[in-house]
Design a protein around this motif. Structure first.
Motif, PDB file in Angstrom:
ATOM      1  N   ALA A  28      72.266 -58.484  -2.336  1.00 29.82           N
ATOM      2  CA  ALA A  28      72.414 -57.944  -0.985  1.00 29.82           C
ATOM      3  C   ALA A  28      73.683 -58.472  -0.315  1.00 29.82           C
ATOM      4  O   ALA A  28      74.375 -57.744   0.414  1.00 29.82           O
TER       5      ALA A  28
ATOM      6  N   TRP B  57      76.532 -56.582  -1.849  1.00 32.03           N
ATOM      7  CA  TRP B  57      76.546 -55.228  -1.295  1.00 32.03           C
ATOM      8  C   TRP B  57      77.122 -55.221   0.113  1.00 32.03           C
ATOM      9  O   TRP B  57      77.942 -54.366   0.465  1.00 32.03           O
TER      10      TRP B  57
ATOM     11  N   LEU C 121      66.825 -53.794  -0.136  1.00 29.99           N
ATOM     12  CA  LEU C 121      67.595 -52.663  -0.646  1.00 29.99           C
ATOM     13  C   LEU C 121      66.909 -51.968  -1.813  1.00 29.99           C
ATOM     14  O   LEU C 121      67.164 -50.796  -2.084  1.00 29.99           O
ATOM     15  N   THR C 122      66.046 -52.684  -2.512  1.00 33.10           N
ATOM     16  CA  THR C 122      65.303 -52.100  -3.644  1.00 33.10           C
ATOM     17  C   THR C 122      63.799 -52.271  -3.454  1.00 33.10           C
ATOM     18  O   THR C 122      63.044 -52.293  -4.416  1.00 33.10           O
TER      19      THR C 122
ATOM     20  N   ARG D 277      62.572 -50.733   3.178  1.00 32.45           N
ATOM     21  CA  ARG D 277      64.008 -50.678   2.924  1.00 32.45           C
ATOM     22  C   ARG D 277      64.748 -51.584   3.902  1.00 32.45           C
ATOM     23  O   ARG D 277      64.179 -52.088   4.860  1.00 32.45           O
ATOM     24  N   GLY D 278      66.040 -51.770   3.654  1.00 26.86           N
ATOM     25  CA  GLY D 278      66.852 -52.653   4.481  1.00 26.86           C
ATOM     26  C   GLY D 278      66.711 -52.334   5.954  1.00 26.86           C
ATOM     27  O   GLY D 278      66.844 -51.173   6.365  1.00 26.86           O
TER      28      GLY D 278
END
Length: 484
Positions: A297, A300, A335-336, A348-349
């Protein structure tokens, strides 16, 4: 053991592949590595080609060492092969979160019963559900499947030609009973898959077989070189970081985080927040589990959301200037989807509390704090189960960040130790291979420490409010994403 004995290890992680050579005294002689992208459907043939090339180079370069044992570990993922060991389907990493088969199994078996049998909550990423997916959606492929293997089991097969799986990896299939350490016939019937497609089970550190003649000839190995069962990368890293007795806990700070405490007893979490695995060392247990994105993360955020305008070091410096609690900013790095301890792939985020006064450093620090809040939640559950944690060993790339370590120590209220070597999965593979060669000889001492950070009581108290807000936000996120 003589100084001519060599041990070859393979570590396939979410972001890199590493092949290393140790001598018989567990000194690291040489290592080669390459970056590999984190993918939902990884290319295991490419893994094998890289492993062959690296192993051939290491063995050829260090000809004075005779490689006597090989140990392989990898991220959790599932490979389907025919009787010859040829791939018949895409490879599924843990990031594949299709849920249809999960719902189908829960219709056939109560979730509490499943958890009691397997030591974990049913999760969409588990291997048995992928096998059922093939049966449902790709029946021709399912019919051609002779074995379901993990990624590291496939690499072991390429080395020695034997289909096998260790107990710890088998826990991630949803088909393994943690009470009798065997495939669970009741779950297999409920999922309606063929038990013959499952490999033979082995304890961690067992000798799976010897290297195939054609592989030995290609790599410069002896056909008497043994292939030793290891386990998933996070679980093997617990061993490599010194997690060998009750009170030890390890945080593997990689692309995802893996957190396990060591126990001498099999302890099950009735509320299904944590997973219970046999340790890769027989007779011990690991209680905790794999978390979602952590270092991944941060990568990302830096590369995608900020478009590479800041390096991780620059963001780290900005984060240091932000006070604990990130000025009331919370950033869930889901995120996953969420894994341990929430097990909700739909989440989710999520960012909460964002104002015009927040900058890149706030968001960066908030990501680190969220990871530490999840671990604190795990520690709370462990405390309720009567599993003590005296200290946390932090390893992986994230353990290079002094800021992240300080956050983790203060949020959790526990001392954080950093071993001299952060490549604990590689060392864990070497230890298991070494033990296979040395029988019951005691393991070498815990690796020396690079540094230790004691939790600061003032810092721990300051995080109490942020932690409570994090738990409330997670509950809201679960409710929000459930509406989809």
């Amino acid at each position: 053991m003589t100084d001519t004995v060599g041990i070859l290890t393979v570590d396939i992680g979410s972001s890199s592949l590493r092949v290393s050579l140790f001598d018989g005294e567990l000194n690291l002689i040489d290592t080669l590595s390459e970056k590999c992208a984190t993918e939902i459907h990884p290319d295991v043939e490419a893994y094998w080609a890289s492993i062959e090339a690296m192993a051939r180079h290491l063995v050829g370069t260090h000809g004075s060492l005779e490689v006597r044992a090989i140990g392989v570990s990898a991220l959790v993922g599932w490979v389907f092969v025919d009787e010859r060991g040829l791939l018949v389907a895409p490879v599924f990493s843990w990031m594949d979160q299709r849920e249809v088969q999960q719902h189908a199994l829960l219709k056939a078996m109560d979730g509490a019963e499943f958890s009691d049998r397997t030591g974990r909550r049913l999760s969409a990423e588990q291997g048995g559900l992928k096998l059922r997916y093939l049966k449902d959606d790709l029946p021709g492929t399912y019919g051609c499947t002779a074995r379901m293997l993990s990624i590291k089991d496939y690499i072991n097969f390429r080395f020695c030609g034997i289909f096998g799986m260790d107990h710890t990896t088998a826990c991630y299939t949803a088909l393994f009973n943690v009470h009798d350490l065997s495939w669970d016939e009741a779950i297999i019937r409920a999922l309606d898959v063929d038990a013959a497609k499952l490999p033979r089970l082995f304890a961690g550190g067992a000798v799976l077989g010897t290297v195939l003649p054609e592989v030995a000839g290609s790599l410069g190995l002896s056909t008497e070189t043994v292939v030793v069962t290891c386990g998933p990368d996070g679980s093997v890293a617990v061993l490599g970081a010194g997690g060998v007795k009750p009170g030890d806990a390890v945080s593997v700070m990689g692309t995802s985080d893996v957190f396990f405490a060591v126990s001498s007893e099999r302890v099950l979490d009735a509320d299904r927040h944590l997973v219970t695995n046999p340790h890769v060392l027989s007779g011990l247990w690991l209680i905790g589990g794999p978390l979602g994105m952590a270092g991944g993360a941060l990568e990302w955020y830096a590369s995608t959301l900020l478009d590479g305008r800041y390096t991780l070091d620059q963001l780290n410096a900005l984060g240091v200037a932000v006070p604990p609690g990130a000025d009331d900013l919370l950033f869930l790095p889901s995120l996953t989807g969420e894994r341990t301890p929430f097990w909700n792939p739909a989440v989710r985020g999520t960012v909460a509390g964002l104002t015009r006064d927040h900058g890149p450093g706030h968001l960066f620090r908030a990501l680190m704090e969220a990871n530490s809040f999840a671990i604190r939640r795990i520690l709370d559950v462990l405390d309720g189960l009567g599993v003590p944690v005296e200290h946390i060993s932090a390893i992986g790339g994230g353990a290079d960040s002094e800021l992240w370590l300080r956050i983790k120590a203060d949020v959790c209220g526990v001392r954080v130790d950093v071993p001299q070597s952060l490549e604990a999965t590689t060392r864990g593979c070497a230890l298991l291979a070494w033990r296979a060669l040395n029988g019951k000889k005691p393991l070498p001492e815990t690796p020396p420490l690079r540094r230790s950070l004691e939790a600061e009581p003032v810092g721990h108290a300051r995080y109490a409010r942020s932690y409570a807000r994090y738990l409330r936000l997670m509950a809201l996120a679960e409710a929000f994403y459930a509406s989809d």
